[in-house]
Design a protein around this motif. Sequence first.
Motif, PDB file in Angstrom:
ATOM      1  N   ILE A  42      73.863  24.872 -53.344  1.00 45.38           N
ATOM      2  CA  ILE A  42      74.613  26.739 -53.345  1.00 45.38           C
ATOM      3  C   ILE A  42      73.742  27.549 -53.921  1.00 45.38           C
ATOM      4  CG2 ILE A  42      75.573  28.665 -53.073  1.00 45.38           C
ATOM      5  CD1 ILE A  42      77.980  26.840 -51.869  1.00 45.38           C
ATOM      6  N   GLY A  43      72.335  27.805 -53.196  1.00 46.69           N
ATOM      7  CA  GLY A  43      71.298  28.273 -55.572  1.00 46.69           C
ATOM      8  C   GLY A  43      71.651  30.353 -54.999  1.00 46.69           C
ATOM      9  N   LEU A 150      69.051  26.774 -45.750  1.00 48.75           N
ATOM     10  CA  LEU A 150      68.841  28.237 -45.252  1.00 48.75           C
ATOM     11  C   LEU A 150      68.441  29.153 -46.637  1.00 48.75           C
ATOM     12  CD1 LEU A 150      70.761  30.193 -43.103  1.00 48.75           C
ATOM     13  CD2 LEU A 150      72.574  29.854 -44.277  1.00 48.75           C
ATOM     14  N   ASP A 151      67.711  30.185 -46.365  1.00 46.97           N
ATOM     15  CA  ASP A 151      67.565  31.215 -47.466  1.00 46.97           C
ATOM     16  C   ASP A 151      67.896  32.416 -47.197  1.00 46.97           C
ATOM     17  OD1 ASP A 151      65.740  31.936 -49.547  1.00 46.97           O
ATOM     18  OD2 ASP A 151      64.034  32.018 -48.236  1.00 46.97           O
ATOM     19  N   GLU A 152      68.112  33.127 -48.257  1.00 44.32           N
ATOM     20  CA  GLU A 152      68.687  34.348 -47.447  1.00 44.32           C
ATOM     21  C   GLU A 152      69.917  35.163 -46.748  1.00 44.32           C
ATOM     22  OE1 GLU A 152      66.328  37.795 -48.061  1.00 44.32           O
ATOM     23  OE2 GLU A 152      64.808  36.617 -49.529  1.00 44.32           O
ATOM     24  N   ALA A 153      70.780  33.681 -46.629  1.00 37.21           N
ATOM     25  CA  ALA A 153      71.966  33.624 -46.322  1.00 37.21           C
ATOM     26  C   ALA A 153      72.700  35.238 -46.175  1.00 37.21           C
ATOM     27  CB  ALA A 153      73.143  32.567 -46.655  1.00 37.21           C
ATOM     28  N   ASP A 154      73.192  36.404 -47.260  1.00 35.64           N
ATOM     29  CA  ASP A 154      73.100  37.037 -46.548  1.00 35.64           C
ATOM     30  C   ASP A 154      72.712  37.752 -46.334  1.00 35.64           C
ATOM     31  OD1 ASP A 154      71.690  37.188 -48.837  1.00 35.64           O
ATOM     32  OD2 ASP A 154      72.688  38.174 -50.972  1.00 35.64           O
ATOM     33  N   SER A 182      71.132  32.492 -51.473  1.00 31.31           N
ATOM     34  CA  SER A 182      71.648  33.736 -51.015  1.00 31.31           C
ATOM     35  C   SER A 182      71.962  34.495 -52.603  1.00 31.31           C
ATOM     36  CB  SER A 182      72.728  33.464 -50.998  1.00 31.31           C
ATOM     37  OG  SER A 182      73.784  34.975 -50.187  1.00 31.31           O
ATOM     38  N   ALA A 183      71.300  36.019 -52.476  1.00 31.99           N
ATOM     39  CA  ALA A 183      71.257  36.286 -53.758  1.00 31.99           C
ATOM     40  C   ALA A 183      72.315  37.177 -53.425  1.00 31.99           C
ATOM     41  CB  ALA A 183      70.564  37.664 -53.292  1.00 31.99           C
ATOM     42  N   THR A 184      73.677  37.374 -52.630  1.00 28.48           N
ATOM     43  CA  THR A 184      74.807  37.014 -52.648  1.00 28.48           C
ATOM     44  C   THR A 184      76.088  36.604 -52.020  1.00 28.48           C
ATOM     45  OG1 THR A 184      75.110  38.924 -51.053  1.00 28.48           O
ATOM     46  CG2 THR A 184      74.716  39.962 -53.171  1.00 28.48           C
ATOM     47  N   ILE A 203      74.899  26.893 -57.825  1.00 29.34           N
ATOM     48  CA  ILE A 203      73.798  26.819 -59.438  1.00 29.34           C
ATOM     49  C   ILE A 203      73.931  28.460 -58.454  1.00 29.34           C
ATOM     50  CG2 ILE A 203      72.228  27.037 -60.431  1.00 29.34           C
ATOM     51  CD1 ILE A 203      71.660  24.085 -58.481  1.00 29.34           C
ATOM     52  N   ARG A 204      74.044  29.320 -60.211  1.00 31.46           N
ATOM     53  CA  ARG A 204      73.626  30.339 -60.203  1.00 31.46           C
ATOM     54  C   ARG A 204      72.663  31.029 -61.803  1.00 31.46           C
ATOM     55  NH1 ARG A 204      77.722  34.811 -59.092  1.00 31.46           N
ATOM     56  NH2 ARG A 204      79.727  32.645 -59.547  1.00 31.46           N
ATOM     57  N   ALA A 205      71.445  31.033 -60.696  1.00 34.01           N
ATOM     58  CA  ALA A 205      70.574  32.267 -62.046  1.00 34.01           C
ATOM     59  C   ALA A 205      69.938  32.928 -62.007  1.00 34.01           C
ATOM     60  CB  ALA A 205      68.937  30.555 -60.799  1.00 34.01           C
ATOM     61  N   SER A 206      71.452  34.125 -62.193  1.00 32.62           N
ATOM     62  CA  SER A 206      71.345  35.722 -62.018  1.00 32.62           C
ATOM     63  C   SER A 206      72.457  35.524 -63.050  1.00 32.62           C
ATOM     64  CB  SER A 206      71.851  36.235 -60.886  1.00 32.62           C
ATOM     65  OG  SER A 206      73.416  35.342 -60.479  1.00 32.62           O
TER      66      SER A 206
END
Length: 486
Positions: A42-43, A150-154, A182-184, A203-206
Amino acid sequence: MTFSDLGIDQDMVDALAAKGIIEPFPIQSQTIPLALSGQDIIGQAKTGTGKTFGFGLPLVQRLGADPEPGVQALVVVPTRELAVQVTEDLELATRNRPTKIVSIYGGKAYEGQVEQLKAGAQIVVGTPGRLLDLAGQRLLSLANVRIMVLDEADKMLDLGFLPDVEKLFAQTPATRHTMLFSATMPGPVIALARRFMNRPVHIRASDPDEGLTQANIKHLIYRAHALDKDEVVARILQAEGRGRTVIFTRTKRAASKLTEELQDRGFNAGAVHGDMSQEAREKSMARFKAGKIDVLVATDVAARGIDVTDVTHVINHTIPEDEKTYLHRAGRTGRAGKTGISVTFVDWDDLHKWSLINRALDFGQPEPTETYSSSPHLYADLGIPEGAKGRLKATTRSEQSATSRPPRSESSRPPRAESEGSSDGRRRRRTRSGNGSSGADTEAQTTDASPESAPVEGGGEGGQPRRRNRSRRRRSGSAAPATPSE
């Protein structure tokens, strides 16, 4: 660190290097080693941080240097524009290997997409609706999918696509390798991950303050008059260091109108909005990315696939609906660690919307600065050259030349010299043969004629008045035979 250090095959490293992509971004450095091992991931990262290569490079490598024909990897995205963007990135990664990629989304004919599937494409990038459509017709089989992304799930959640995504998951093998980005991470997305993923690593790259505005983007908020906005925009587009620029409007009609206005003022502008065909939207995006146009006017829905790293300015011609939309719009600039400028116009009637956005994003600017196209602070804030006006000099040169010769200007010609308008907006005159000649052509032929000798409506070709024909008839008693030049 390089992509080679992360374990990426040399042929893909070379393909990226040819495009100047040498060092991986943080999300790539964290994702690639785990993805290469087959770990579910989960990115969490916003767009513009390089996540496509974060999942794309391991996906391509795990399929092998020469994969068997047939769909083995599926990348699901929320919009057509994003499908095109992801496909382009994967095509770059596979430039030196025979892996085939196909984009599947609505708005384009089935035939080309089906032909690529039958030709043995191994990677499918598509939107949920068209994917399910082809799968329902048994034109797309997901039975052998080994990797699913699955890209941009939000965004999928926002658009109501999660039920369709679940149906797609159900058609793939349970043993697949799954990656979700997902961004969120709203509740339904977390529930989806728990249901269809096997002990994923998060993985949280933010940054912890992901919801707040980026520090590398300069935010300028102006209270502008509706009738002066286009003039302000035109002057901003002449700012020093201004590169590719994205302008957001609230409606499709406003996007089309503003694009035409900017083109008339001499700017290389194009549009992307829902009233355009998919082919036309893709053409505008391709021209924008290639630098053939440097101003793109877009609506929010159509802009999801704008993934260009060198956008220097974002202009909100109309205020966003909420803080999430604001962040999405502003996020088109300042990508990949670069700096950017976001300018927002707030109408008098939209002050309440700005108040909510200001409070949510902690701008500390409850009152936008009242701004006009002549305001000194506008020039100072954006580095606009002194004396810049709302129309490029290149487009006014011919007009200035015309006004310097009053006897030959349009205003000096008798109104009767203008005939009825044509369907394309240019004046036309009827020739002796009955064919119409464009106003541009006729003007070129009559430039040397004085106002007194200007042809009347229905005059002959080359500016010869029809009365000359009548005099010829009187002398000969019959009309003179037509010559080849007529």
